[in-house]
Design a protein around this motif. Structure first.
Motif, PDB file in Angstrom:
ATOM      1  N   GLU A 239       2.063 -40.112  22.285  1.00  0.00           N
ATOM      2  CA  GLU A 239       2.388 -39.866  23.686  1.00  0.00           C
ATOM      3  C   GLU A 239       2.537 -41.220  24.385  1.00  0.00           C
ATOM      4  O   GLU A 239       1.646 -42.063  24.314  1.00  0.00           O
ATOM      5  N   LYS A 250       5.228 -38.630  30.982  1.00  0.00           N
ATOM      6  CA  LYS A 250       4.696 -38.736  29.626  1.00  0.00           C
ATOM      7  C   LYS A 250       5.557 -37.912  28.676  1.00  0.00           C
ATOM      8  O   LYS A 250       5.912 -36.774  28.976  1.00  0.00           O
ATOM      9  N   ARG A 251       5.876 -38.510  27.521  1.00  0.00           N
ATOM     10  CA  ARG A 251       6.666 -37.828  26.513  1.00  0.00           C
ATOM     11  C   ARG A 251       6.130 -38.170  25.129  1.00  0.00           C
ATOM     12  O   ARG A 251       5.486 -39.186  24.935  1.00  0.00           O
ATOM     13  N   LEU A 252       6.427 -37.293  24.190  1.00  0.00           N
ATOM     14  CA  LEU A 252       6.115 -37.578  22.804  1.00  0.00           C
ATOM     15  C   LEU A 252       7.275 -38.399  22.251  1.00  0.00           C
ATOM     16  O   LEU A 252       8.430 -37.974  22.300  1.00  0.00           O
ATOM     17  N   ARG A 267       9.841 -33.516  24.907  1.00  0.00           N
ATOM     18  CA  ARG A 267       9.146 -33.173  26.134  1.00  0.00           C
ATOM     19  C   ARG A 267       8.624 -31.754  26.049  1.00  0.00           C
ATOM     20  O   ARG A 267       9.340 -30.858  25.621  1.00  0.00           O
ATOM     21  N   VAL A 273       0.092 -32.929  25.711  1.00  0.00           N
ATOM     22  CA  VAL A 273      -0.023 -32.878  24.248  1.00  0.00           C
ATOM     23  C   VAL A 273      -1.474 -33.116  23.869  1.00  0.00           C
ATOM     24  O   VAL A 273      -2.041 -34.161  24.159  1.00  0.00           O
ATOM     25  N   HIS A 287      -0.053 -28.228  22.274  1.00  0.00           N
ATOM     26  CA  HIS A 287       0.122 -28.655  23.653  1.00  0.00           C
ATOM     27  C   HIS A 287      -0.294 -27.542  24.600  1.00  0.00           C
ATOM     28  O   HIS A 287      -0.889 -26.552  24.187  1.00  0.00           O
TER      29      HIS A 287
END
Length: 342
Positions: A239, A250-252, A267, A273, A287
């Motif tokens: 993340e 925030k994104r993976l 996303r 997550v 998640h």
């Protein structure tokens, strides 16, 4: 356990969000008077048991019935620090302390999950200072490959069968570091944070002898990497945070460890997550509030399968063969739920 094998039939019907009920659910134990609100330290699935590791004990549930088969208490409450996420011949490694004050030296202990018995235990080197900071341990363990420790003084590798030191290398940074985080052992990946007006994170990749092979900063526009994180097929997946003040900050994200370049982003809406794990060639993502799981293609980040899980709450996701388990806080209403792929 099966991350290199061919994907199994469960990876299908990605567009239909099926609601999946557990095979069984463990309830909060009546003898838990310590009110351990911390997240579980770890968990495992074997052919016979689902085992959860809390700060004060290990507890094994029968994989078929959910009945507790054995319990292994730690020397004192709040003494378990780090566990190996993998299992090798029903054996796992634990990093713990002898008392809850943490003034004593740490120990690496091997435990057989068949009966919960100790196989061997060895104190850590006196120079090793263990710290955990928001899920970023500077010591990582693996039942198959041993362990590694990193700080601003040295980089150390431990043997998997005895816990003895295999080698020690001086740290690359001469200036003090805010923190060190060992993300992976094969390859050995360490994330260091340097002091300054802004947090400066650097990813360092080492070979089997501890020599630095590549180092890089996070790709733009990302400024911070946070747990959970893992390394899969040469990609660092974690993340990551963007500098925006609003929206999906925030994104993976997957970063190539050989080039430092961004490979893909994923996303989950506004969901957080919770955990990442690899299973049968796919990346599994837990998640939301622990009630959604998705399987991604680790090469592209495309969603292969999604499931809505019955029951809320979950911090860790573990998968093995035909089952997967969601581990929640020890004092939660449902501290453990076991599901079967379908």
């Amino acid at each position: 356990m099966y991350e290199d094998s061919t994907p199994a039939p469960p990876w299908r019907r990605k567009n239909r969000l099926l609601k999946q009920r557990p095979v069984w659910t463990a309830l909060t134990e009546a003898d838990r008077h310590l009110r351990l609100t911390d997240t579980p330290v770890g968990g495992w699935l074997t052919e016979r048991y689902a085992v959860r590791a809390d700060l004060d004990r290990l507890r094994a549930y029968d994989l078929t019935t959910g009945i507790v088969r054995w319990t292994r208490p730690l020397p004192a409450p709040h003494t378990l620090d780090t566990v190996s996420p993998d299992v090798d011949n029903d054996t796992v490694l634990l990093l713990h302390f002898d008392d809850s004050s943490w003034h004593t030296d740490g120990r690496i202990t091997a435990v057989d999950l068949t009966h919960g018995r100790q196989q061997w235990s060895r104190p850590l080197d006196p120079d090793v200072t263990v710290h955990r900071s928001y899920g970023r341990p500077n010591t990582a363990l693996s039942a198959r490959t041993g362990g590694a420790h990193a700080d601003d003084r040295h980089l150390i590798r431990f043997a998997p069968d005895t816990g003895t030191m295999q080698w020690r290398r001086p740290a690359l940074s001469k200036a003090p570091l805010l923190s060190t985080w060992v993300v992976s052992l094969e390859p050995l990946v360490v994330i260091v944070e340097s002091p300054g007006p802004r947090v400066h994170q650097e990813i360092r990749v080492h070979d089997g002898a501890g020599e630095l092979t590549f180092r890089f900063r996070l790709p733009a526009p990302y400024t911070e990497l946070n747990p959970p994180a893992l390394v899969l097929n040469g990609l660092l997946i974690a993340e990551m945070r963007r500098p925006e003040r609003s929206g999906h900050t925030k994104r993976l994200v997957a970063v190539d460890l050989s080039t430092g370049k961004l490979r893909w982003e994923w996303r989950a809406g506004y969901d957080v997550v919770r955990d990442l794990t690899a299973h049968r060639g796919r990346l599994l993502v837990l998640h939301a509030a622990g009630h959604r799981v998705a399987a991604l293609d680790p090469a592209t980040g495309n969603t292969v399968m999604r499931r809505f899980l019955w029951g809320d709450g979950g911090q860790l996701l573990r998968a093995a063969d035909t089952h997967f388990a969601v581990f929640n806080n020890a004092d939660a209403r449902r501290p453990l739920r076991l599901f079967r792929w379908r």
